[in-house]
Design a protein around this motif. Structure first.
Motif, PDB file in Angstrom:
ATOM      1  N   UNK A 141       0.830  -1.209   0.000  1.00  0.00           N
ATOM      2  CA  UNK A 141       0.000   0.000   0.000  1.00  0.00           C
ATOM      3  C   UNK A 141       0.860   1.253   0.000  1.00  0.00           C
ATOM      4  N   UNK A 142       1.969   1.212   0.692  1.00  0.00           N
ATOM      5  CA  UNK A 142       2.901   2.339   0.687  1.00  0.00           C
ATOM      6  C   UNK A 142       3.464   2.557  -0.706  1.00  0.00           C
ATOM      7  N   UNK A 143       3.913   1.484  -1.332  1.00  0.00           N
ATOM      8  CA  UNK A 143       4.461   1.590  -2.693  1.00  0.00           C
ATOM      9  C   UNK A 143       3.449   2.188  -3.662  1.00  0.00           C
ATOM     10  N   UNK A 144       2.186   1.797  -3.509  1.00  0.00           N
ATOM     11  CA  UNK A 144       1.143   2.313  -4.398  1.00  0.00           C
ATOM     12  C   UNK A 144       0.930   3.811  -4.213  1.00  0.00           C
ATOM     13  N   UNK A 165       7.226  -0.970  15.083  1.00  0.00           N
ATOM     14  CA  UNK A 165       8.433  -1.398  14.379  1.00  0.00           C
ATOM     15  C   UNK A 165       8.187  -1.974  12.985  1.00  0.00           C
ATOM     16  N   UNK A 166       6.977  -2.371  12.644  1.00  0.00           N
ATOM     17  CA  UNK A 166       6.792  -2.977  11.331  1.00  0.00           C
ATOM     18  C   UNK A 166       5.489  -2.608  10.649  1.00  0.00           C
ATOM     19  N   UNK A 167       4.601  -1.984  11.337  1.00  0.00           N
ATOM     20  CA  UNK A 167       3.306  -1.663  10.764  1.00  0.00           C
ATOM     21  C   UNK A 167       3.318  -0.237  10.215  1.00  0.00           C
ATOM     22  N   UNK A 168       2.816  -0.091   8.998  1.00  0.00           N
ATOM     23  CA  UNK A 168       2.727   1.224   8.368  1.00  0.00           C
ATOM     24  C   UNK A 168       1.269   1.655   8.442  1.00  0.00           C
ATOM     25  N   UNK A 169       1.039   2.810   9.045  1.00  0.00           N
ATOM     26  CA  UNK A 169      -0.323   3.330   9.221  1.00  0.00           C
ATOM     27  C   UNK A 169      -0.469   4.570   8.354  1.00  0.00           C
ATOM     28  N   UNK A 170      -1.547   4.640   7.590  1.00  0.00           N
ATOM     29  CA  UNK A 170      -1.805   5.774   6.717  1.00  0.00           C
ATOM     30  C   UNK A 170      -2.835   6.693   7.341  1.00  0.00           C
TER      31      UNK A 170
END
Length: 183
Positions: free
Chosen positions: A14-17, A176-181
């Motif tokens: 999702x980050x890459x997108x 440490x590993x979760x990306x939150x938008x």
């Protein structure tokens, strides 16, 4: 050495997108090593040439010690040049071709400009200038910040509020590993 527990990131796809041409992105973090590991993953999978402005010197330490090898990387630090010498070089490169520009970090920029009485305005002006040039050049900008949320505002440890813009996408590295938008 980076902690091996930082190897994967939830939501990375999702980050890459969201890292699209002409986009500006704020990356909020609490753990500097998680931030560096995520940036390493982003840069290693990037096809654009990378311009990295390292104001906290963590990333450049990994690069100079050859723990990170990133092709097509141009690294800028304030150990080598002043910020007012770095910015024209970046803008010149952006006029030639699109890049991934990583500005690491707002905190480091404040530290660099701490002797300037108008540092807050200068930091905002530099960031707005970067955002504007990114949109023209079809580049991607990631600006990192060690910051926390207070009420509905992002606040730096020095107490300064980060000016936000509807155009800038915001994401946080959590646990440490979760990306939150943030919407």
């Amino acid at each position: 050495m980076l902690d091996k527990n930082h190897a994967t990131f939830e939501n990375f796809q999702l980050l890459e997108e969201r890292l699209t041409p002409s986009s500006s992105n704020l990356l909020f973090y609490e753990n500097a090593f998680s931030k560096i590991k995520l940036i390493q993953k982003i840069t290693s999978e990037q096809t654009l040439p990378v311009l990295y402005v390292d104001l906290d010197f963590l990333f450049s330490g990994y690069v100079k010690s050859k723990l990170f090898t990133i092709s097509n990387l141009t690294l800028f630090t304030t150990l080598d040049s002043k910020i007012n010498e770095i910015l024209p070089k970046i803008f010149t490169k952006l006029t030639i071709e699109p890049h991934l520009v990583i500005f690491d970090s707002i905190n480091g920029l404040y530290n660099t400009l701490s002797n300037d009485a108008d540092s807050g305005r200068l930091v905002n002006a530099i960031l707005m200038l970067l955002v504007r040039n990114i949109s023209f050049s079809k580049s991607i900008l990631i600006i990192s910040a060690l910051a926390g949320k207070k009420e509905n505002d992002w606040i730096l440890p020095n107490g300064r509020q980060i000016l936000e813009n509807q155009e800038i996408k915001k994401f946080t590295i959590s646990d440490r590993s979760k990306i939150i938008f943030e919407k």
